[in-house]
Design an enzyme around this catalytic site. Structure first.
Site, PDB file in Angstrom:
ATOM      1  N   GLU A  33       0.819  -1.211   0.000  1.00 38.99           N
ATOM      2  CA  GLU A  33       0.000   0.000   0.000  1.00 38.99           C
ATOM      3  C   GLU A  33       0.854   1.263   0.000  1.00 38.99           C
ATOM      4  O   GLU A  33       0.523   2.246  -0.667  1.00 38.99           O
ATOM      5  CB  GLU A  33      -0.948   0.007   1.210  1.00 38.99           C
ATOM      6  CG  GLU A  33      -2.082  -0.997   1.111  1.00 38.99           C
ATOM      7  CD  GLU A  33      -2.975  -0.749  -0.095  1.00 38.99           C
ATOM      8  OE1 GLU A  33      -3.150   0.414  -0.492  1.00 38.99           O
ATOM      9  OE2 GLU A  33      -3.489  -1.743  -0.661  1.00 38.99           O
ATOM     10  N   THR A  39       1.156   5.696  -7.318  1.00 41.23           N
ATOM     11  CA  THR A  39       1.963   4.875  -8.210  1.00 41.23           C
ATOM     12  C   THR A  39       1.100   3.815  -8.880  1.00 41.23           C
ATOM     13  O   THR A  39       0.274   3.170  -8.223  1.00 41.23           O
ATOM     14  CB  THR A  39       3.089   4.169  -7.412  1.00 41.23           C
ATOM     15  OG1 THR A  39       3.892   5.150  -6.757  1.00 41.23           O
ATOM     16  CG2 THR A  39       3.974   3.335  -8.324  1.00 41.23           C
ATOM     17  N   TYR A 116      -6.978   6.073   4.275  1.00 41.19           N
ATOM     18  CA  TYR A 116      -7.076   5.067   3.219  1.00 41.19           C
ATOM     19  C   TYR A 116      -6.187   3.860   3.520  1.00 41.19           C
ATOM     20  O   TYR A 116      -6.637   2.712   3.452  1.00 41.19           O
ATOM     21  CB  TYR A 116      -6.693   5.656   1.857  1.00 41.19           C
ATOM     22  CG  TYR A 116      -6.360   4.574   0.870  1.00 41.19           C
ATOM     23  CD1 TYR A 116      -7.368   3.834   0.276  1.00 41.19           C
ATOM     24  CD2 TYR A 116      -5.034   4.230   0.593  1.00 41.19           C
ATOM     25  CE1 TYR A 116      -7.074   2.784  -0.584  1.00 41.19           C
ATOM     26  CE2 TYR A 116      -4.731   3.188  -0.265  1.00 41.19           C
ATOM     27  CZ  TYR A 116      -5.760   2.469  -0.855  1.00 41.19           C
ATOM     28  OH  TYR A 116      -5.468   1.421  -1.679  1.00 41.19           O
ATOM     29  N   ASP A 134     -10.198   5.829  -2.288  1.00 43.29           N
ATOM     30  CA  ASP A 134      -9.078   6.405  -3.034  1.00 43.29           C
ATOM     31  C   ASP A 134      -9.606   6.986  -4.336  1.00 43.29           C
ATOM     32  O   ASP A 134     -10.829   7.109  -4.524  1.00 43.29           O
ATOM     33  CB  ASP A 134      -7.997   5.352  -3.282  1.00 43.29           C
ATOM     34  CG  ASP A 134      -8.426   4.276  -4.284  1.00 43.29           C
ATOM     35  OD1 ASP A 134      -9.630   4.205  -4.623  1.00 43.29           O
ATOM     36  OD2 ASP A 134      -7.561   3.516  -4.745  1.00 43.29           O
TER      37      ASP A 134
END
Length: 346
Positions: A33, A39, A116, A134
């Site tokens: 994560e 990314t 998150y 997200d």
């Protein structure tokens, strides 16, 4: 079939086989994560595999040297993630006896772990009934329910989190959270989604109202700062050079670079020579100076665009505390420097 069940069924049929999905180990899930923040999976996967091999446990990561962590992170960007990853590993090992917190609220207390990431670890590792929100989740929910709330606004995360929480099937947090994020990554993509093959096309309000391209709404635009970097690659009679560590706050903290002169605009060799002579980089006599890259390198960061020049500065004698060629590339650099010098270094 309702929204949540449809997503889970789609996910089980279409999910990518990713290594962090084949484990309930909170360390590996946390590692994935952090790497995947800002990314793409295709870019982050090799880094995850590299980190997981080099640091198979949180103890291995905690006992590593920060420069090794930064070197392995080189090219992934947002280097504060790597520094926080290392610091948090130490906290888990030395303050928590190597045991990961086992719920959302405790995970939130870890450095570098926001709402998150805490929700992702809690639901993926422990199946805790907390929703993840997200960019993918914003997009899927905004389109499906035709929500025009600006996702950059202060109350957006709270609104979307509340909606995701209502949709979360009890006892299926792991599957649902993975499903909605994967759906946003593979099907409900930002540009040109193929709505004809979407399993939700019969009930998607954005599709019905012809608003797919308009959602989600994001009004706030990032202000881009433009900067001009002039890197000085000193070379003495033994071809040794100088490096410095970026210890100031800002981009590339704790990475290495060549001595830097930042200017407001591009400069020529005469101006560069004059600026060097006003610095305290070296005391050796300058014999020659040349611009190595006549075409400036543009390096784009999230909030900054850099125009980068590399100047070779030949000096008489030997540089005090000079670094030899073989050692240079072992240091952790910003990727724009590493990519350039790895091609020209002799």
């Amino acid at each position: 079939m309702n929204f949540s069940n449809a997503l889970i069924v789609w996910y089980l049929q279409n999910k990518r086989d990713l290594p962090w999905r084949n484990t309930l180990n909170p360390y590996l899930i946390w590692l994935s994560e952090i790497i995947l923040q800002q990314t793409r999976v295709a870019q982050g996967l090799p880094y995850f595999l590299c980190f997981a091999e080099r640091f198979p446990t949180v103890f291995d990561l905690a006992n590593a040297d920060e420069e090794e962590v930064l070197k392995l992170w080189q090219g992934l960007g947002y280097y504060s993630r790597a520094r926080n990853l290392h610091k948090t590993a130490k906290i888990i090992v030395f303050d928590l006896n190597g045991k990961f917190p086992k719920n959302y609220n405790e995970l939130l207390k870890l450095k570098g772990v926001g709402e998150y990431t805490a929700a992702a670890i809690a639901s993926f590792a422990y199946n805790e009934n907390v929703p993840v929100v997200d960019g993918n989740v914003f997009r899927v929910l905004a389109r499906y329910f035709d929500i025009e709330t600006d996702i950059a606004s202060s109350n957006a995360k709270k609104e979307f989190r509340a909606l995701a929480s209502k949709l979360l099937p009890n006892g299926k947090a792991n599957q649902f959270n993975q499903a909605i994020m994967e759906f946003g990554a593979l099907q409900c993509v930002p540009k040109n989604p193929n709505c004809e093959i979407c399993v939700l096309n019969n009930s998607c309000l954005a599709l019905k109202n012809k608003k797919v391209t308009q959602l989600p709404v994001k009004l706030k635009k990032t202000k881009i700062q433009k900067r001009v970097f002039n890197y000085l690659i000193f070379r003495d009679e033994d071809k040794n050079t100088l490096l410095q560590k970026r210890t100031q706050k800002g981009i590339w903290h704790n990475l290495y670079e060549f001595p830097l002169i930042e200017t407001f605009e591009d400069i020529n060799d005469f101006e560069t020579l004059e600026l060097i002579q006003n610095q305290s980089f070296i005391v050796n006599e300058i014999q020659n100076i040349r611009l190595i890259n006549p075409v400036k390198i543009t390096h784009k960061l999230s909030h900054q665009h850099l125009s980068v020049s590399f100047w070779e500065v030949s000096v008489a004698g030997k540089i005090k505390d000079g670094i030899d060629c073989d050692s240079v590339l072992k240091f952790p650099f910003p990727i724009v420097i590493y990519n350039f010098i790895s091609k020209i270094w002799e």
